[in-house]
Write a protein that holds these residues in place. Structure first.
Motif, PDB file in Angstrom:
ATOM      1  N   LEU A  80      83.687  71.143  37.560  1.00 36.19           N
ATOM      2  CA  LEU A  80      82.954  72.348  37.937  1.00 36.19           C
ATOM      3  C   LEU A  80      83.395  73.561  37.121  1.00 36.19           C
ATOM      4  N   ASP A  81      84.274  73.342  36.155  1.00 32.34           N
ATOM      5  CA  ASP A  81      84.692  74.418  35.267  1.00 32.34           C
ATOM      6  C   ASP A  81      83.557  74.697  34.271  1.00 32.34           C
ATOM      7  N   PRO A  82      83.147  75.963  34.120  1.00 31.43           N
ATOM      8  CA  PRO A  82      82.027  76.286  33.230  1.00 31.43           C
ATOM      9  C   PRO A  82      82.208  75.786  31.801  1.00 31.43           C
ATOM     10  N   ASP A  83      83.431  75.844  31.268  1.00 27.83           N
ATOM     11  CA  ASP A  83      83.657  75.360  29.904  1.00 27.83           C
ATOM     12  C   ASP A  83      83.503  73.845  29.820  1.00 27.83           C
ATOM     13  N   VAL A  84      84.044  73.135  30.805  1.00 26.23           N
ATOM     14  CA  VAL A  84      83.916  71.671  30.812  1.00 26.23           C
ATOM     15  C   VAL A  84      82.442  71.287  30.916  1.00 26.23           C
ATOM     16  N   ILE A  85      81.706  71.993  31.762  1.00 24.39           N
ATOM     17  CA  ILE A  85      80.272  71.743  31.901  1.00 24.39           C
ATOM     18  C   ILE A  85      79.566  71.967  30.564  1.00 24.39           C
ATOM     19  N   SER A  86      79.928  73.054  29.887  1.00 21.45           N
ATOM     20  CA  SER A  86      79.318  73.368  28.592  1.00 21.45           C
ATOM     21  C   SER A  86      79.610  72.280  27.568  1.00 21.45           C
ATOM     22  N   TRP A  87      80.845  71.789  27.551  1.00 21.33           N
ATOM     23  CA  TRP A  87      81.213  70.737  26.592  1.00 21.33           C
ATOM     24  C   TRP A  87      80.504  69.422  26.921  1.00 21.33           C
ATOM     25  N   LEU A  88      80.349  69.146  28.196  1.00 18.39           N
ATOM     26  CA  LEU A  88      79.613  67.947  28.597  1.00 18.39           C
ATOM     27  C   LEU A  88      78.158  68.037  28.149  1.00 18.39           C
ATOM     28  N   GLN A  89      77.573  69.210  28.332  1.00 19.89           N
ATOM     29  CA  GLN A  89      76.190  69.404  27.922  1.00 19.89           C
ATOM     30  C   GLN A  89      76.039  69.235  26.417  1.00 19.89           C
ATOM     31  N   ALA A  90      76.974  69.814  25.664  1.00 21.50           N
ATOM     32  CA  ALA A  90      76.912  69.718  24.208  1.00 21.50           C
ATOM     33  C   ALA A  90      77.048  68.282  23.722  1.00 21.50           C
ATOM     34  N   SER A  91      77.794  67.482  24.467  1.00 25.76           N
ATOM     35  CA  SER A  91      78.007  66.085  24.058  1.00 25.76           C
ATOM     36  C   SER A  91      76.941  65.145  24.609  1.00 25.76           C
ATOM     37  N   GLY A  92      75.997  65.703  25.389  1.00 23.46           N
ATOM     38  CA  GLY A  92      74.921  64.887  25.945  1.00 23.46           C
ATOM     39  C   GLY A  92      75.300  64.140  27.200  1.00 23.46           C
ATOM     40  N   LEU A  93      76.439  64.474  27.787  1.00 23.45           N
ATOM     41  CA  LEU A  93      76.912  63.761  28.979  1.00 23.45           C
ATOM     42  C   LEU A  93      76.644  64.529  30.278  1.00 23.45           C
ATOM     43  N   LYS A 170      79.315  80.661  50.257  1.00 23.30           N
ATOM     44  CA  LYS A 170      78.999  81.298  48.976  1.00 23.30           C
ATOM     45  C   LYS A 170      79.932  80.810  47.881  1.00 23.30           C
ATOM     46  N   ARG A 171      81.211  80.680  48.216  1.00 22.42           N
ATOM     47  CA  ARG A 171      82.171  80.233  47.201  1.00 22.42           C
ATOM     48  C   ARG A 171      81.920  78.785  46.798  1.00 22.42           C
ATOM     49  N   ILE A 172      81.650  77.930  47.779  1.00 20.58           N
ATOM     50  CA  ILE A 172      81.382  76.527  47.478  1.00 20.58           C
ATOM     51  C   ILE A 172      80.105  76.394  46.659  1.00 20.58           C
ATOM     52  N   GLY A 173      79.062  77.074  47.101  1.00 17.22           N
ATOM     53  CA  GLY A 173      77.782  76.982  46.410  1.00 17.22           C
ATOM     54  C   GLY A 173      77.813  77.525  45.004  1.00 17.22           C
ATOM     55  N   LYS A 174      78.617  78.563  44.773  1.00 20.31           N
ATOM     56  CA  LYS A 174      78.683  79.162  43.453  1.00 20.31           C
ATOM     57  C   LYS A 174      79.215  78.185  42.413  1.00 20.31           C
ATOM     58  N   LEU A 175      79.972  77.202  42.850  1.00 19.26           N
ATOM     59  CA  LEU A 175      80.495  76.196  41.921  1.00 19.26           C
ATOM     60  C   LEU A 175      79.372  75.394  41.275  1.00 19.26           C
ATOM     61  N   PHE A 176      78.226  75.277  41.988  1.00 21.77           N
ATOM     62  CA  PHE A 176      77.137  74.442  41.481  1.00 21.77           C
ATOM     63  C   PHE A 176      76.178  75.202  40.560  1.00 21.77           C
ATOM     64  N   ILE A 177      76.231  76.542  40.592  1.00 22.87           N
ATOM     65  CA  ILE A 177      75.267  77.323  39.828  1.00 22.87           C
ATOM     66  C   ILE A 177      75.274  76.982  38.333  1.00 22.87           C
ATOM     67  N   PRO A 178      76.453  76.836  37.666  1.00 20.51           N
ATOM     68  CA  PRO A 178      76.421  76.499  36.236  1.00 20.51           C
ATOM     69  C   PRO A 178      75.704  75.184  35.938  1.00 20.51           C
ATOM     70  N   LEU A 179      75.761  74.252  36.884  1.00 22.46           N
ATOM     71  CA  LEU A 179      75.103  72.962  36.667  1.00 22.46           C
ATOM     72  C   LEU A 179      73.584  73.076  36.717  1.00 22.46           C
ATOM     73  N   LEU A 180      73.077  74.114  37.377  1.00 24.22           N
ATOM     74  CA  LEU A 180      71.631  74.284  37.446  1.00 24.22           C
ATOM     75  C   LEU A 180      71.042  74.503  36.050  1.00 24.22           C
ATOM     76  N   LYS A 181      71.818  75.145  35.174  1.00 18.06           N
ATOM     77  CA  LYS A 181      71.308  75.387  33.822  1.00 18.06           C
ATOM     78  C   LYS A 181      71.098  74.071  33.071  1.00 18.06           C
ATOM     79  N   ILE A 182      72.040  73.148  33.218  1.00 23.45           N
ATOM     80  CA  ILE A 182      71.879  71.844  32.574  1.00 23.45           C
ATOM     81  C   ILE A 182      70.626  71.160  33.112  1.00 23.45           C
ATOM     82  N   ARG A 183      70.476  71.205  34.435  1.00 25.40           N
ATOM     83  CA  ARG A 183      69.320  70.567  35.046  1.00 25.40           C
ATOM     84  C   ARG A 183      68.018  71.199  34.571  1.00 25.40           C
TER      85      ARG A 183
END
Length: 240
Positions: A80-93, A170-183
């Motif tokens: 759920l780390d924004p950078d890890v999410i970004s790297w996963l997206q860049a690698s197609g995973l 709010k805190r729990i839900g905010k963790l998922f917001i970066p993943l919405l961009k990938i979706r």
């Protein structure tokens, strides 16, 4: 200028190593030593230490006494780390995370909508309405491929979380917001109608009316449609 560049050196190393670890170029179980990194990047031990600390905090690596730094298995990464999410997206995973996200949202977000309907204030309605307007304007003015749709969608769901007036939710839900961009990036090429706008409007209408049952049902319908769009996108993708 030199000072600014020096400050950026640890970040540059983090980005380089992070991308390589997430993509599998540096395999889990590999050992990374400070000496090698110093030589590879031409930096001091202090800079390497700062960079490795960041990677440790993201769950990608762990210091091992007398050996060096070991690269950890994926299940230990902070997914759920924004950078890890970004790297996963860049690698197609990132698509694998989207599937997990939607399973969580299916049980979590209808309850968010339900509570929001009970507790929302006039400001919450204003923010939700404005986000939906942005979504609608982007769709009709720029087309279904517009990146602004995804940005407005994230705003809408963040506003729903805020409307619950529940700090933990709010805190729990905010963790998922970066993943919405990938979706949103993933489904953009398969969504060419405005049905998702109708579904969002139904959620908003129920919240305006303070109808918790209807808000929950409307969110379930919205998520069902979202899951179908993601499924269609995965079927059309060679990397699914």
């Amino acid at each position: 200028m030199k000072t600014k560049m020096a400050r950026n050196l640890p970040t540059q190393i983090v980005i380089s190593l992070g991308n390589q670890i997430v993509s599998g170029q540096i395999a889990s179980g590999s050992v990374i030593t400070s000496d090698v990194l110093e030589a590879q990047f031409g930096v001091s031990r202090t800079v390497v230490r700062e960079a490795l600390k960041v990677l440790h905090d993201k769950g990608l690596t762990r210091a091992r006494t007398k050996t060096g730094t070991i690269v950890l298995e994926r299940h230990e990464w902070n997914l759920l780390d924004p950078d890890v999410i970004s790297w996963l997206q860049a690698s197609g995973l990132g698509r694998e995370l989207v599937r997990d996200l939607e399973e969580v949202r299916a049980s979590y977000e209808p309850w968010v909508a339900r509570i929001a309907a009970k507790r929302r204030g006039s400001k919450d309605i204003s923010v939700l309405s404005n986000s939906l307007k942005k979504m609608t304007d982007a769709f009709y003015q720029e087309g279904p491929q517009s990146e602004a749709i995804g940005e407005a969608d994230a705003e809408f769901h963040q506003a729903l979380l805020d409307a619950t007036q529940n700090e933990l939710m709010k805190r729990i839900g905010k963790l998922f917001i970066p993943l919405l961009k990938i979706r949103d990036d993933m489904v953009r090429h398969v969504v060419d109608d405005g049905d998702f706008l109708i579904q969002h409007q139904a959620v908003l209408d129920a919240i305006i009316e303070e109808d918790a049952d209807l808000a929950e049902a409307a969110m379930k319908a919205l998520l069902s449609q979202a899951i179908q769009a993601s499924t269609d996108a995965r079927k059309k993708s060679p990397r699914s």
